[in-house]
Design a protein around this motif. Structure first.
Motif, PDB file in Angstrom:
ATOM      1  N   HIS A 418       0.820  -1.212   0.000  1.00  0.00           N
ATOM      2  CA  HIS A 418       0.000   0.000   0.000  1.00  0.00           C
ATOM      3  C   HIS A 418       0.845   1.248   0.000  1.00  0.00           C
ATOM      4  N   ARG A 694       0.537   8.407  10.824  1.00  0.00           N
ATOM      5  CA  ARG A 694       1.171   8.277  12.137  1.00  0.00           C
ATOM      6  C   ARG A 694       0.097   8.091  13.197  1.00  0.00           C
ATOM      7  N   VAL A 695      -1.008   8.856  13.068  1.00  0.00           N
ATOM      8  CA  VAL A 695      -2.065   8.796  14.059  1.00  0.00           C
ATOM      9  C   VAL A 695      -2.666   7.401  14.123  1.00  0.00           C
ATOM     10  N   VAL A 696      -2.898   6.807  12.965  1.00  0.00           N
ATOM     11  CA  VAL A 696      -3.559   5.508  12.994  1.00  0.00           C
ATOM     12  C   VAL A 696      -2.580   4.382  13.273  1.00  0.00           C
ATOM     13  N   GLY A 697      -1.364   4.723  13.627  1.00  0.00           N
ATOM     14  CA  GLY A 697      -0.496   3.692  14.155  1.00  0.00           C
ATOM     15  C   GLY A 697       0.693   3.292  13.312  1.00  0.00           C
ATOM     16  N   PHE A 698       0.965   4.056  12.255  1.00  0.00           N
ATOM     17  CA  PHE A 698       2.178   3.743  11.493  1.00  0.00           C
ATOM     18  C   PHE A 698       3.372   4.364  12.193  1.00  0.00           C
ATOM     19  N   ARG A 700       7.246   5.947  12.497  1.00  0.00           N
ATOM     20  CA  ARG A 700       7.953   6.975  11.763  1.00  0.00           C
ATOM     21  C   ARG A 700       8.658   6.371  10.541  1.00  0.00           C
ATOM     22  N   LEU A 780       0.992  15.821  15.040  1.00  0.00           N
ATOM     23  CA  LEU A 780      -0.076  14.849  14.850  1.00  0.00           C
ATOM     24  C   LEU A 780      -1.439  15.434  15.151  1.00  0.00           C
ATOM     25  N   ILE A 781      -1.461  16.459  15.977  1.00  0.00           N
ATOM     26  CA  ILE A 781      -2.761  16.971  16.406  1.00  0.00           C
ATOM     27  C   ILE A 781      -3.267  18.044  15.464  1.00  0.00           C
TER      28      ILE A 781
ATOM     29  N   ASN B  72      -7.355  13.303  22.644  1.00  0.00           N
ATOM     30  CA  ASN B  72      -6.007  13.096  22.092  1.00  0.00           C
ATOM     31  C   ASN B  72      -5.080  12.441  23.114  1.00  0.00           C
ATOM     32  N   LEU B  77      -2.111  10.417  21.262  1.00  0.00           N
ATOM     33  CA  LEU B  77      -1.580  11.355  20.267  1.00  0.00           C
ATOM     34  C   LEU B  77      -0.781  12.447  20.947  1.00  0.00           C
ATOM     35  N   ASP B  78      -1.025  12.586  22.225  1.00  0.00           N
ATOM     36  CA  ASP B  78      -0.455  13.700  22.958  1.00  0.00           C
ATOM     37  C   ASP B  78      -0.198  13.176  24.366  1.00  0.00           C
ATOM     38  N   GLU B  97       7.727   6.914  22.630  1.00  0.00           N
ATOM     39  CA  GLU B  97       7.159   7.124  21.301  1.00  0.00           C
ATOM     40  C   GLU B  97       6.786   5.786  20.662  1.00  0.00           C
ATOM     41  N   THR B 101       3.088   4.496  19.569  1.00  0.00           N
ATOM     42  CA  THR B 101       2.770   4.071  18.209  1.00  0.00           C
ATOM     43  C   THR B 101       2.124   2.691  18.226  1.00  0.00           C
ATOM     44  N   ARG B 104      -1.398   2.899  19.555  1.00  0.00           N
ATOM     45  CA  ARG B 104      -2.350   3.411  18.558  1.00  0.00           C
ATOM     46  C   ARG B 104      -2.610   2.374  17.484  1.00  0.00           C
ATOM     47  N   ARG B 105      -1.541   1.693  17.098  1.00  0.00           N
ATOM     48  CA  ARG B 105      -1.663   0.732  16.014  1.00  0.00           C
ATOM     49  C   ARG B 105      -2.565  -0.439  16.421  1.00  0.00           C
ATOM     50  N   PHE B 110      -9.388   5.679  15.393  1.00  0.00           N
ATOM     51  CA  PHE B 110      -9.725   7.107  15.410  1.00  0.00           C
ATOM     52  C   PHE B 110     -10.695   7.448  14.289  1.00  0.00           C
ATOM     53  N   ALA B 128      -7.495  -1.490   4.151  1.00  0.00           N
ATOM     54  CA  ALA B 128      -6.509  -2.569   4.127  1.00  0.00           C
ATOM     55  C   ALA B 128      -5.145  -2.088   4.614  1.00  0.00           C
ATOM     56  N   LEU B 129      -4.889  -0.821   4.366  1.00  0.00           N
ATOM     57  CA  LEU B 129      -3.648  -0.213   4.831  1.00  0.00           C
ATOM     58  C   LEU B 129      -3.439  -0.503   6.315  1.00  0.00           C
ATOM     59  N   ILE B 130      -4.550  -0.390   7.076  1.00  0.00           N
ATOM     60  CA  ILE B 130      -4.464  -0.572   8.520  1.00  0.00           C
ATOM     61  C   ILE B 130      -4.463  -2.055   8.859  1.00  0.00           C
ATOM     62  N   GLU B 132      -3.287  -4.391   7.319  1.00  0.00           N
ATOM     63  CA  GLU B 132      -1.974  -4.996   7.055  1.00  0.00           C
ATOM     64  C   GLU B 132      -1.068  -4.958   8.267  1.00  0.00           C
ATOM     65  N   ILE B 133      -1.196  -3.895   9.053  1.00  0.00           N
ATOM     66  CA  ILE B 133      -0.256  -3.767  10.164  1.00  0.00           C
ATOM     67  C   ILE B 133      -0.900  -4.178  11.493  1.00  0.00           C
ATOM     68  N   ARG B 172     -12.103   2.015   8.604  1.00  0.00           N
ATOM     69  CA  ARG B 172     -10.654   1.967   8.800  1.00  0.00           C
ATOM     70  C   ARG B 172     -10.330   1.864  10.287  1.00  0.00           C
ATOM     71  N   LYS B 176      -9.374  -3.111  12.616  1.00  0.00           N
ATOM     72  CA  LYS B 176      -8.354  -3.805  13.415  1.00  0.00           C
ATOM     73  C   LYS B 176      -8.943  -4.357  14.713  1.00  0.00           C
TER      74      LYS B 176
END
Ligand code: ATP
Ligand code: MG
Lengths: 788, 254
Positions: A418, A694-698, A700, A780-781, B72, B77-78, B97, B101, B104-105, B110, B128-130, B132-133, B172, B176
């Motif tokens: 993707h 990044r927000v949805v979890g990817f 860096r 991100l925000i 957030n 996110l914060d 960090e 991540t 969130r993943r 969100f 599918a992008l999501i 996949e991971i 999306r 997951k």
């Protein structure tokens, strides 16, 4: 008063300082090159002109065997001649205490009283010759410097076979020897070749030439042409062994400086043109992106009543600020580099003083050209900004029509990840932007090819000249043409492995109405030393009764193989004959003509005459050989290959190296600038998307890989294009640079290509790293709020 | 903090209140200060809150009260300035960090007011992008089916309406199978009918997958679909209202 819009320009510029800086820097490189080259041209031209004027540089020059001084009056009477200076010049060998190898040079006369009327000397150090000038000599600066000679030192010169100790009283410069080198050689070897001036009487009595002259220089009255004068001088001097007069256009020192000016001219056009094109492409990309990101702002400005022109002007200001920065940095840089190079020129060119003179015209040109490039670059973006209808601009960017990319439609899409798809589709959606990026990268790659191509060309010439063409260790010239049996004497010297004679004969070659005066080099058949090589690197066996020209000479005379060339001997029996041109040689040192020695002697109607010999020496007996060579009275000059090579390495090669390095630095700046700029733009344009990922979890790294994929996809096709462009640039620029004295072959090595590709790759990598660092600070925000 | 119970709107067609599940979030004295010195803004000043598995929570409050900031922080996110913020036994205040991540993943879905889809990917690919991971995702098609977009799999965002895009965003988010679904004004950019379709999708996810769902809204009517309604003001929880029954989304009228 600073308007609020101007404040906006400033703040926006601060925000995109990385990209604006990259553009300005690339532009600065182009401007620096332009300012440097044009100012050097200016410095050389004005300095030379002034030097010529203040020191009365002559317009026509001629050497002859011997003529009585009274003939001077006859020369004066020629229409268009304003002044005549007649004197003596002889080839001499010099015995320097500290120097193992014999040095040689020219001894020239100055009048017994007063200064020469023409070609006046400039006294750098010491004093002029005393009235009698007994056992006193003035030495040219290049030789004096190379051998660390000072006024007060003694040197021994072989004058007409007699060793004469002379006292150096002054170090001088002459407008005739701005470029001080042995006649007919492209490279100076100031250690073993020098120019010496003595009082006329002193020189004349040594050579039994009292009341005679063998050299004349003529100044033309303003507005006269040298052609008829040359013809008249030749006619007048035939009876006195005149060797054919020539004008400034054929004067070795003069054309050497002119050639340098030509090279600079080529560089001052070629390089800046490429650099400014790149910077135009870059400013286009930066501004287009800015306009795209500021759609809403533009709409709001318009809604509040700003006109199209004001909007356009507002965005032009970005380009102008960047251009101004580029010009300022470039001008300062160009001046610094110019001053630096002027110092280097002292190695080649001897002027009383060569100062860097900023060419104001170049500044104007730089401003016009770079502003023009910037405006051309941003024109599309600005027009787009100005034409945006307010209502449309208020809406977020129009639905961007994505579709599966071409590669996917071919069916291999299933295997694409993707992130790869995101990259591919983005590139395909903005084909123009992709094209610009590829073009920028390709130009950057291309720019990198040129400096290396120059370096390889010079290396090749040197190797070719010294390893392929000249197999001998040294060459020796005789005072006068002599019998071939002199070689037997030479062969007896210690350490000599092999001797070959050669015959140089001064002639005028004519093909139709094109002429050229030079020394034909007669080489014995089956030579092992002085080889003539053709374009396919095979040795040319000199055919009996035919001429072989260097490619450049053939070009100068417009001659083709098979043509009958008129050969008029300018010495000896002054025979005139037609000789067919039978082959061309690959000779990088300029114009040259070769003949089988026997055939040459036959058309000259002279027996087995030689004018010099080439030697292979057993290295173990090198010093011994040189020592005994110094004792041979008939030797007028000695050229030692390794000494020449060494001198070349110390002076010319070093400065060429420095110049290459400057160009290389510029090219690297461009390469980095383009890549960095491109990466920053994609980051900025895609900040929202990337932050969302990044927000949805990817991580860096995963987000960065999208940017990297895009960069790699653009960089890959740019490499072949870049190599192609570089080849093209090199061909054009080397073509422009090639002159009669300097001929560079176009050498493009895989090493060069690999280096260019690697630098761009490294540039891409480093820039990508810098940009990836920026991903850390991706907000991100902020991205989750309404689009900007 | 006042906790009140309400039974209004629990009449016809009401959905039974979700059984209170295990505690998912534990928030104590959560404070978030933006900037420092003169310009410091106290977005949150001491939030105490517990969120439980499977419940649907609506966050209400005036503009600037700190709703988004709270969401957030919860979503990783914060990071808060001070206070405690626990997701099960993961300390979100001190997470690295990489941990954030990963959190969130794997755990959070969100949904934002402006969809934030990747414009260069189709609906199916955006989901599918999501997947996949993710660790244990449902097929992208199934997620899109859940939001009634089974027929628009291969359309690009630009080819869909706002409501459809938002439903892709929901698909999306939930593909997951997250434990938490965080929605910041998911209907803010949509008209009423489209808004309802989106809310129905969210509600269905919550009901069928038991995902703890937090919805920020300005629309008080939407409070009726929640198990609990949390009112924020001035960066604090002002009061929490517990609905005894959840109103079906179709019955909401605004
Ligand atoms: N990045 C930031 N820097 C400074 N202040 C901020 C930042 N983000 C939010 N704030 C401030 O924090 C406070 C709470 O903001 P928040 O976005 O959480 O409010 P909200 O309740 O979501 O408002 P709305 O309903 O308008 O979306 C506001 O006063 C806001 O100005
Ligand atoms: Mg908010």
């Amino acid at each position: 008063m600073i308007s609020l819009l101007d404040i906006k320009v400033w703040r926006d510029l601060v925000r995109i300082k990385g990209q604006a800086g990259a553009v300005a820097l690339v532009m600065a490189c182009g401007v620096a090159m332009l300012v440097m080259a044009r100012s050097l041209i200016n410095s050389l031209e004005t300095t030379r002109l002034e030097y010529y004027q203040t020191h009365h540089f002559a317009d026509v020059f001629v050497q002859l065997k011997r003529a009585p001084m009274q003939l001077r009056e006859r020369l004066m009477e020629i229409a268009g001649v304003a002044a005549v200076e007649a004197g003596l010049v002889f080839q001499v060998t010099i015995d320097l205490a500290g120097l193992d190898e014999p040095a040689s040079g020219q001894a020239r006369s100055v009048p017994d009283t007063g200064e020469p009327g023409l070609n006046r000397l400039y006294l750098r150090k010491g004093r002029w010759l005393s009235a009698s000038g007994r056992h006193e000599v003035l030495v040219g600066e290049a030789f004096a410097e190379a051998n660390q000679l000072e006024p007060g030192d003694q040197i021994t010169i072989l004058l007409n076979g007699r060793r004469q100790a002379l006292k150096i009283v002054g170090i001088v410069l002459s407008p005739e020897f701005i470029f001080e080198s042995r006649p007919g050689t492209a490279l100076p070897d100031n250690r073993t070749y020098g120019i010496f001036w003595m009082r006329y009487t002193e020189l004349a009595s040594a050579f039994d030439m009292d009341g005679a002259f063998n050299f004349a220089a003529l100044a033309l009255s303003p507005g006269s042409n040298d052609r008829p004068v040359i013809a008249e001088v030749d006619r007048l001097l035939v009876a006195y062994g005149g060797r054919g007069a020539f004008g400034r256009g054929d004067h070795p020192s003069h054309i050497r400086v002119s050639d340098e000016i030509r090279v600079l001219t080529a560089l001052s056009i070629g390089f800046p043109a490429v650099f400014l094109t790149v910077s135009a492409l870059m400013s286009h990309a930066v501004l287009l992106r800015l306009v795209n990101l500021q759609r809403e702002q533009i709409a709001i400005l318009k809604a509040f009543g700003f006109g199209d022109v004001e909007i356009a002007w507002h965005y032009f200001k970005f380009a102008l600020v960047i251009t101004l920065a580029g010009i300022t940095i470039g001008t300062v840089g160009g001046m610094v580099l110019g001053r630096w190079l002027v110092v280097l020129y002292h190695v080649f060119f001897r002027f009383p003083s060569l100062e860097f003179q900023l060419d104001a015209g170049a500044l104007v040109m730089a401003v016009v050209v770079s502003a023009g490039a910037a405006v051309a670059g941003v024109f599309g973006a600005v027009r787009r900004a100005a034409c945006l209808p307010p209502a449309e601009a208020m809406r977020p960017e129009p639905p961007t029509e994505y579709r599966p990319a071409l590669v996917e439609r071919t069916g291999i899409g299933r295997w694409l990840s993707h992130t790869f798809r995101i990259a591919v589709r983005n590139i395909e959606r903005r084909p123009m932007q992709a094209v610009f990026t590829v073009a920028g990268l390709a130009l950057a790659t291309g720019i990198l090819i040129i400096p290396s191509c120059f370096r390889d060309g010079v290396d090749h010439v040197m190797e070719f000249q010294w390893d392929v063409v000249q197999r001998q260790d040294l060459s020796v010239g005789l005072v006068e043409p002599g019998d071939k049996r002199v070689c037997n004497v030479f062969a007896q010297l210690p350490g000599v492995l092999h001797v070959e004679p050669f015959r140089a004969a001064f002639v005028r070659l004519s093909n139709g109405n094109r002429h050229r005066q030079l020394a034909i080099r007669g080489i014995p058949g089956g030579t092992l030393h002085d080889r003539v090589i053709d374009a396919r690197y095979r040795q040319v066996v000199l055919p009996k009764g035919g001429l072989v020209f260097s490619a450049k000479l053939a070009e100068v005379l417009g001659a083709r193989v098979g043509d009958q060339i008129l050969v008029e001997a300018l010495e000896g029996k002054r025979t005139v004959s037609f000789v067919p041109l039978v082959a061309l040689a690959e000779d990088f040192s300029g114009v040259a003509a070769y003949m089988d020695m026997e055939s040459l002697n036959r058309i000259l109607l002279e027996g087995d005459v030689v004018t010099g010999a080439t030697f292979s020496i057993d290295k173990a007996h090198w010093a011994e050989f040189l020592g005994s060579l110094k004792q041979v009275p008939r030797v007028s000059w000695v050229a030692i290959k390794n000494s020449l090579r060494e001198s070349f390495r110390r002076t010319t090669a070093r400065s060429i190296d420095l110049i290459q390095r400057i160009y290389m630095t510029f090219a690297i700046v461009v390469a980095f600038g383009v890549v960095y700029n491109n990466a920053r733009i994609s980051l900025a344009e895609r900040a929202r998307e990337l932050a969302t990922l990044r927000v949805v979890g990817f991580s860096r790294g995963e987000v960065g890989s999208i940017l990297l994929t895009e960069l790699v996809l653009l960089a890959l096709p740019s490499v072949p294009f870049g190599l192609l462009l570089g080849t093209l640039f090199s061909t054009v620029i080397i073509g422009m640079v090639n002159t009669e004295t300097v001929r560079l072959p176009l050498i493009l090595t895989s090493h060069n290509y690999a280096f260019a590709s690697l630098v761009v790759a490294a540039g891409s990598l480093v820039s990508a790293m810098v940009v990836l660092q920026k991903l850390k600070h991706l907000d991100l925000i902020a991205v989750l709020r309404a689009p900007e | 903090m006042a906790v009140e119970s309400s039974h209004e709107g629990s009449g016809c067609g009401g959905v039974k209140r979700t059984e209170v599940g295990t505690q998912v979030f534990r928030v104590r004295g959560l404070t978030k200060v933006y900037g420092h010195g003169e310009t410091a803004v106290r977005a949150l000043s001491g939030v105490d809150l517990d969120l439980y598995a499977g419940e649907l929570v609506v966050l209400l409050g005036p503009s600037g009260s700190g709703k988004t900031t709270l969401l957030n922080n919860i979503g990783g996110l914060d990071v808060p300035t001070s206070g405690e913020l626990w997701f099960h036994d993961l300390d979100l205040t001190n997470a690295t960090e990489e941990e954030l991540t990963r959190y969130r993943r794997d755990r959070v879905g969100f949904v934002f007011q402006f969809y934030n889809l990747i414009p260069s990917l189709t609906a199916r690919e955006n989901v599918a992008l999501i997947t996949e991971i993710a660790r244990d995702p449902m097929p992208a098609e199934e997620a899109l089916e859940m939001v009634n977009l089974g027929g628009r799999l291969d359309h690009f965002p630009a080819q869909m309406s706002g409501g459809e895009q938002q439903r892709v965003a929901i698909a999306r988010a939930i593909a997951k199978r997250p434990e938490v679904l965080l929605c910041d004004e998911p209907t803010g950019a949509l008209d009423v009918r489209t808004g309802i379709a989106v809310l129905e999708a969210i509600e269905r996810i919550n009901r069928e997958l038991g995902t703890l769902t937090v919805i920020i809204t300005h629309n008080a009517v939407m409070a009726e679909m929640a198990d609990r309604v949390i009112h924020l003001s001035d960066g604090r929880v002002h009061h929490i209202h517990v609905n005894s029954t959840r109103a079906p989304v179709s019955s909401l009228n605004w």
